[in-house]
Design a protein around this motif. Structure first.
Motif, PDB file in Angstrom:
ATOM      1  N   VAL A   1       0.856  -1.190   0.000  1.00 37.68           N
ATOM      2  CA  VAL A   1       0.000   0.000   0.000  1.00 37.68           C
ATOM      3  C   VAL A   1       0.888   1.234   0.000  1.00 37.68           C
ATOM      4  CG1 VAL A   1      -1.776   1.297   1.223  1.00 37.68           C
ATOM      5  CG2 VAL A   1      -1.799  -1.218   1.278  1.00 37.68           C
ATOM      6  N   GLU A   2       0.639   2.145  -0.947  1.00 41.42           N
ATOM      7  CA  GLU A   2       1.456   3.357  -1.001  1.00 41.42           C
ATOM      8  C   GLU A   2       1.181   4.237   0.204  1.00 41.42           C
ATOM      9  OE1 GLU A   2       2.906   6.800  -4.160  1.00 41.42           O
ATOM     10  OE2 GLU A   2       1.267   5.442  -4.701  1.00 41.42           O
ATOM     11  N   ASP A   3       2.254   4.754   0.792  1.00 46.54           N
ATOM     12  CA  ASP A   3       2.145   5.619   1.973  1.00 46.54           C
ATOM     13  C   ASP A   3       3.208   6.702   1.866  1.00 46.54           C
ATOM     14  OD1 ASP A   3       1.915   6.835   4.397  1.00 46.54           O
ATOM     15  OD2 ASP A   3       2.099   5.009   5.606  1.00 46.54           O
ATOM     16  N   PRO A   4       2.866   7.846   1.250  1.00 49.83           N
ATOM     17  CA  PRO A   4       3.849   8.925   1.044  1.00 49.83           C
ATOM     18  C   PRO A   4       4.404   9.488   2.338  1.00 49.83           C
ATOM     19  CG  PRO A   4       1.898   9.258  -0.313  1.00 49.83           C
ATOM     20  CD  PRO A   4       1.565   8.172   0.648  1.00 49.83           C
ATOM     21  N   ASP A   5       3.686   9.302   3.456  1.00 47.10           N
ATOM     22  CA  ASP A   5       4.138   9.869   4.726  1.00 47.10           C
ATOM     23  C   ASP A   5       5.298   9.099   5.354  1.00 47.10           C
ATOM     24  OD1 ASP A   5       2.197  11.820   4.542  1.00 47.10           O
ATOM     25  OD2 ASP A   5       0.699  10.618   5.614  1.00 47.10           O
ATOM     26  N   LEU A   6       5.611   7.934   4.797  1.00 47.37           N
ATOM     27  CA  LEU A   6       6.690   7.140   5.384  1.00 47.37           C
ATOM     28  C   LEU A   6       8.047   7.802   5.215  1.00 47.37           C
ATOM     29  CD1 LEU A   6       5.767   3.488   4.326  1.00 47.37           C
ATOM     30  CD2 LEU A   6       5.637   4.490   6.615  1.00 47.37           C
ATOM     31  N   PHE A   7       8.186   8.610   4.160  1.00 46.62           N
ATOM     32  CA  PHE A   7       9.499   9.177   3.884  1.00 46.62           C
ATOM     33  C   PHE A   7       9.346  10.584   3.336  1.00 46.62           C
ATOM     34  CE2 PHE A   7      13.301   9.846   1.211  1.00 46.62           C
ATOM     35  CZ  PHE A   7      14.285   9.582   2.149  1.00 46.62           C
TER      36      PHE A   7
END
Length: 499
Positions: free
Chosen positions: A456-462
């Motif tokens: 699942v894409e999660d832009p907040d991870l990095f």
């Protein structure tokens, strides 16, 4: 006749005689003392020479000593045997055409993780004991430059427990491959923990005769393969351990299949045999425990082969007569796992580039069979969350850029794994590459989704707020299911790039 006037009194004559006698005695004592002193000095000097030569021969065995003196080698354990083989190799290297020495290279993969290093070392050690004073010299080669050895903290820890240092090992950047081949000295190669050579080593393919691996089978690129043991297990060391069981216990048949070994006990004391057995078993067990996360069910890595082999190895490491047997085998395994895992995760002294190189593999795609413009990808496994890593190194993306440039890859895949406060395993996946490859990066992710991978894409991870290359490079971050390690992911994504 002497007159009474000139004759000395009797008392005077006696006094003079006593003085002379005392002088003679004193002279004799002095002579004896002086002789004893010189004798003591000579004896001390001779003793010091003998001790020095003895200790020197233990630390660095004479290159002229053959393995027919395997009793002394075994008594010094794994470190002594490895040191002797390195010395023999260096002497052969200095001679014309390697002095007729035939060399067997046993080599793990380019990630040089514990499983790869131990499987190569154990195979070489066991095979050399089997070879005894035969013509073959078995050399374990770590498939990294020597300068990167200390990055692999878990391997350094496990080998140092056996007093094995980098001086006892050879590294891929030190092996004179061309000279070995030109002099017809490279007898054959054994691959452990991988079955496909990296492109820079493709010229070695004709020499690969044996393979022990637990990854997807790609041995079609090895034209002269004699035998392969490829099985999906948690650890490649489980396959090596299984093959060595008869050797470790009855000291009889040894791998590969066309080689046999007579009893190693003929010239060895029981203590020597137990030392070598325990050292070999401890190395194998440590690698299995790390690769299966101590058989943690949530990791979904363990197979029946792993648990069966580990049980036998544990019985060897913690013998029934050992005081360690007062604790349960499970407790002993947990203790060993925690020690090695602590060494593996202690990355306080490593830079971000070191972390990327610590467990790194690369895939290069041949132009004729490429399905996309992407020529190569690199996959790095890191034991740290992206958020934690970014807090530690706010310019982390600079290390991504440097690695892409240094390794000449088009897409960098970073796979992180860590334990949450709840104790649950968590995995993340980050993609980094030139913007022109963004379609390929997203296509790779879609390929994973089509194969039911939890991603699942999660832009907040990095965060890439400080990335000075942001205008040219794209960074994508995803949450990943806990069971999807690099060993699982890599065979799923490589077909996307190459037929």
């Amino acid at each position: 006749k002497t007159s009474s006037k000139t004759r000395e009194p009797l008392s005077t004559r006696r006094a003079r005689r006593a003085t002379v006698q005392r002088g003679l005695v004193k002279t004799k004592v002095n002579l004896w003392s002086r002789n004893l002193l010189w004798f003591g000095i000579a004896f001390t000097f001779l003793f010091a020479i003998i001790v020095f030569l003895k200790e020197s021969s233990m630390d660095l065995p004479s290159s002229s000593s053959s393995l027919s003196s395997s009793s002394s080698l075994m008594s010094r354990g794994v470190a002594g045997l490895l040191a002797a083989n390195v010395a023999r190799f260096k002497t052969a290297q200095a001679a014309s055409s390697f002095g007729g020495q035939k060399v067997v290279v046993v080599m793990g993969n380019e990630a040089a993780d514990l499983d790869s290093v131990v499987s190569a070392v154990v195979y070489a050690v066991a095979s050399q004991l089997q070879e005894r004073d035969g013509p073959l010299l078995f050399l374990p080669v770590l498939n990294i430059p020597r300068i990167e050895y200390n990055i692999h903290t878990e391997s350094v820890f496990v080998l140092s427990r056996l007093k094995v240092t980098s001086d006892h090992l050879l590294f891929a950047d030190e092996v004179p491959w061309k000279d070995l081949i030109d002099s017809n000295s490279l007898h054959h190669i054994v691959l452990t923990d991988h079955n496909r050579l990296i492109p820079s080593q493709a010229f070695l393919a004709p020499f690969v005769k044996y393979v022990f691996d637990h990854h997807a089978d790609e041995t079609h690129l090895l034209p002269n393969l004699v035998s392969k043991a490829i099985e999906i297990t948690g650890s490649c060391c489980s396959l090596i351990g299984q093959a060595l069981f008869q050797t470790l216990h009855s000291l009889s048949p040894l791998i590969p299949n066309d080689l046999t070994v007579s009893s190693l006990a003929n010239e060895q004391s029981d203590t020597d045999i137990l030392l070598m057995r325990r050292q070999v078993a401890e190395m194998l067990l440590a690698a299995i425990l790390i690769d299966t996360t101590n058989f943690l069910p949530e990791a979904n890595k363990t197979t029946a082969r792993d648990t069966t082999v580990a049980a036998v190895l544990s019985a060897i490491v913690w013998d029934q007569n050992s005081v360690l047997q007062e604790r349960t085998i499970a407790a002993n395994q947990l203790d060993l796992f925690e020690q090695v895992f602590q060494a593996k995760t202690d990355v306080s002294s490593l830079t971000s580039t070191d972390l990327l190189l610590k467990d790194y593999k690369q895939w290069d795609f041949e132009e004729a069979s490429r399905l996309t413009p992407v020529r190569s990808i690199g996959i790095a496994s890191v034991l740290m969350s992206l958020r934690q890593w970014f807090l530690r190194d706010p310019i982390l993306s600079e290390s991504f850029f440097q690695l892409v440039h240094h390794k000449r890859i088009d897409i960098l895949v970073v796979m992180t794994v860590y334990t949450q406060e709840s104790g649950a395993f968590k995995r993340e996946l980050l993609l980094y590459g030139l913007k022109k490859y963004e379609n390929e990066m997203r296509g790779m992710v879609e390929t994973l989704k089509q194969q039911s991978v939890e991603i699942v894409e999660d832009p907040d991870l990095f965060s890439v707020a400080s990335d000075r290359h942001q205008s040219s490079f794209t960074t994508l971050s995803f949450s990943l299911g806990p069971t999807y390690s690099r060993k699982v992911i890599s065979p799923l994504i490589t077909p996307f790039f190459q037929s």
